[in-house]
Every structure is written in structure tokens, then in C-alpha cells.
Design a protein around this motif. Structure first.
Motif, short mmCIF file in Angstrom:
data_model
loop_
_atom_site.label_atom_id
_atom_site.label_comp_id
_atom_site.label_asym_id
_atom_site.label_seq_id
_atom_site.Cartn_x
_atom_site.Cartn_y
_atom_site.Cartn_z
N VAL A 214 0.85 -1.19 0.00
CA VAL A 214 0.00 0.00 0.00
C VAL A 214 0.89 1.24 0.00
N GLY A 215 0.67 2.11 -0.96
CA GLY A 215 1.34 3.40 -1.01
C GLY A 215 0.28 4.48 -0.91
N ILE A 216 0.35 5.27 0.14
CA ILE A 216 -0.65 6.31 0.37
C ILE A 216 0.02 7.60 0.80
N TRP A 217 -0.74 8.66 0.72
CA TRP A 217 -0.39 9.94 1.33
C TRP A 217 -1.28 10.11 2.55
N TYR A 218 -0.69 10.44 3.68
CA TYR A 218 -1.47 10.86 4.85
C TYR A 218 -1.64 12.37 4.75
N VAL A 219 -2.87 12.81 4.73
CA VAL A 219 -3.18 14.24 4.72
C VAL A 219 -3.84 14.53 6.07
N ASP A 220 -3.13 15.27 6.91
CA ASP A 220 -3.51 15.42 8.32
C ASP A 220 -3.73 16.87 8.72
N GLU A 221 -4.57 17.03 9.75
CA GLU A 221 -4.77 18.32 10.40
C GLU A 221 -4.50 18.14 11.88
N PHE A 222 -3.94 19.18 12.50
CA PHE A 222 -3.54 19.12 13.91
C PHE A 222 -4.05 20.35 14.65
N VAL A 223 -4.25 20.19 15.95
CA VAL A 223 -4.58 21.31 16.82
C VAL A 223 -3.68 21.23 18.05
N ARG A 224 -3.34 22.40 18.57
CA ARG A 224 -2.57 22.45 19.81
C ARG A 224 -3.57 22.33 20.96
N THR A 225 -3.35 21.40 21.85
CA THR A 225 -4.22 21.19 23.01
C THR A 225 -3.41 21.45 24.28
N GLU A 226 -4.06 21.37 25.42
CA GLU A 226 -3.35 21.52 26.69
C GLU A 226 -2.32 20.42 26.88
N ALA A 227 -2.55 19.26 26.23
CA ALA A 227 -1.62 18.13 26.33
C ALA A 227 -0.59 18.13 25.20
N GLY A 228 -0.59 19.16 24.37
CA GLY A 228 0.34 19.23 23.24
C GLY A 228 -0.41 19.07 21.93
N TRP A 229 0.34 18.92 20.85
CA TRP A 229 -0.27 18.75 19.53
C TRP A 229 -1.00 17.43 19.44
N ARG A 230 -2.18 17.44 18.80
CA ARG A 230 -2.95 16.22 18.56
C ARG A 230 -3.50 16.28 17.14
N MET A 231 -3.65 15.12 16.54
CA MET A 231 -4.21 15.03 15.20
C MET A 231 -5.74 15.12 15.30
N SER A 232 -6.33 16.03 14.53
CA SER A 232 -7.79 16.19 14.53
C SER A 232 -8.44 15.61 13.28
N LYS A 233 -7.61 15.30 12.27
CA LYS A 233 -8.15 14.73 11.04
C LYS A 233 -7.03 13.99 10.31
N ARG A 234 -7.36 12.80 9.82
CA ARG A 234 -6.44 12.04 8.96
C ARG A 234 -7.24 11.47 7.80
N VAL A 235 -6.82 11.79 6.60
CA VAL A 235 -7.43 11.25 5.39
C VAL A 235 -6.32 10.65 4.54
N GLU A 236 -6.53 9.40 4.12
CA GLU A 236 -5.58 8.76 3.23
C GLU A 236 -5.93 9.09 1.78
N GLU A 237 -4.90 9.42 1.00
CA GLU A 237 -5.03 9.57 -0.45
C GLU A 237 -4.21 8.45 -1.09
N LYS A 238 -4.82 7.73 -2.00
CA LYS A 238 -4.17 6.57 -2.61
C LYS A 238 -3.12 6.99 -3.63
N ALA A 239 -1.95 6.38 -3.52
CA ALA A 239 -0.92 6.49 -4.55
C ALA A 239 -0.92 5.21 -5.38
N PHE A 240 -0.91 4.02 -4.68
CA PHE A 240 -0.97 2.74 -5.37
C PHE A 240 -1.27 1.65 -4.36
N ASP A 241 -1.69 0.50 -4.84
CA ASP A 241 -1.72 -0.72 -4.04
C ASP A 241 -1.56 -1.90 -4.99
N LYS A 242 -0.98 -2.97 -4.47
CA LYS A 242 -0.67 -4.13 -5.30
C LYS A 242 -0.61 -5.35 -4.41
N LEU A 243 -1.31 -6.40 -4.79
CA LEU A 243 -1.26 -7.67 -4.08
C LEU A 243 -0.31 -8.58 -4.84
#
Length: 141
Positions: free
Chosen positions: A111-140
């Protein structure tokens, strides 16, 4: 020139991406609580997965990933951008994710993908608020 704060923010976000991969590859799914916001949106549909809010997707990961005897994540070309407000960020990173399929066939799903992510700064530090995969390729094979 980048400020020391922006350099620090970028390094913290890059470490968050590594923490995600380490948690998934080690099947330590509760470690993802320190990666995502509780209401984060995650979309794995391009690689045959699900989409939804973090708690539901985490439960799905716990159920599905143990069915694969082996897999890993290799990240590269991590492009982190800090928002103008300093409390949000985005990133886009390449992920190469070979997964060994169960059974006697010994097939590997590449699986070859791009992770396209969004982050927010929280009291506990940076956290990911969104993750979307974009396909580059896949092969079995």
C-alpha cells in the motif's frame, strides 16, 4: 527564517506521526489516545478501511489489524505547515505500508498512500484532529 517555536512545533508534529506508526505497528492501539483528539475524523477508505470518529475507528483497528501476521509503516517527505494562528497545522506525508496476508499463499499487500492530516494544539500538546488517506498505489503480490 523559522522561529524556534515553529521548529519545535514541526518536530513535535513529526514525532506525532511516528508515534502513530509505532502504535499501529506494535498493536498498541491505546497509545493512539495520545495521537488523536477524542473527536478526530479518520478516513481509511482508499485502502479498504472505514471512516468515522476516532473511538469507532480505534475499535475497528483493534478488531482488524491483528488478522495480519505482519506489517509496518514507513513515512517520508513529511511536509508540515503551521497555521497563521500558531495553534493549528497541516501535514502531508508519504506512507509505504506492506502488509502480509494470512493463510498459506504468503501474499503481501503493498500500500502506497499519502497521509493528509490536520492538527490542533491542546493543553496536552499537539494532537491530530483529522487524517485522510489519499491513494498512490496498491498491489497484491
Amino acid at each position: 527564517m523559522l522561529s524556534l517555536e515553529e521548529i519545535s512545533d514541526r518536530l513535535e508534529i513529526q514525532q506525532l506521526l511516528i508515534d502513530y506508526s509505532t502504535a499501529i505497528d506494535g498493536k498498541r492501539f491505546d497509545d493512539l489516545d495520545a495521537v488523536f483528539t477524542p473527536d478526530a475524523y479518520i478516513d481509511y477508505r482508499v485502502s479498504g478501511g472505514v471512516d468515522g470518529r476516532f473511538p469507532e475507528v480505534k475499535a475497528w483497528l483493534k478488531e482488524v489489524l491483528p488478522n495480519f501476521p505482519a506489517y509496518y509503516h514507513m513515512l517520508g517527505n513529511v511536509d508540515v505547515r503551521i497555521g497563521a494562528d500558531g495553534n493549528t497545522a497541516t501535514s502531508r506525508a508519504i506512507c509505504f505500508n506492506p502488509m502480509v496476508m494470512g493463510g498459506d499463499a504468503g501474499q503481501i499487500y503493498f500500500v502506497g498512500i499519502w497521509y493528509v492530516d490536520e492538527f490542533v494544539r491542546t493543553e496536552a500538546g499537539w494532537r491530530m484532529s483529522k487524517r485522510v488517506e489519499e491513494k498512490a498505489f496498491d498491489k497484491l503480490v
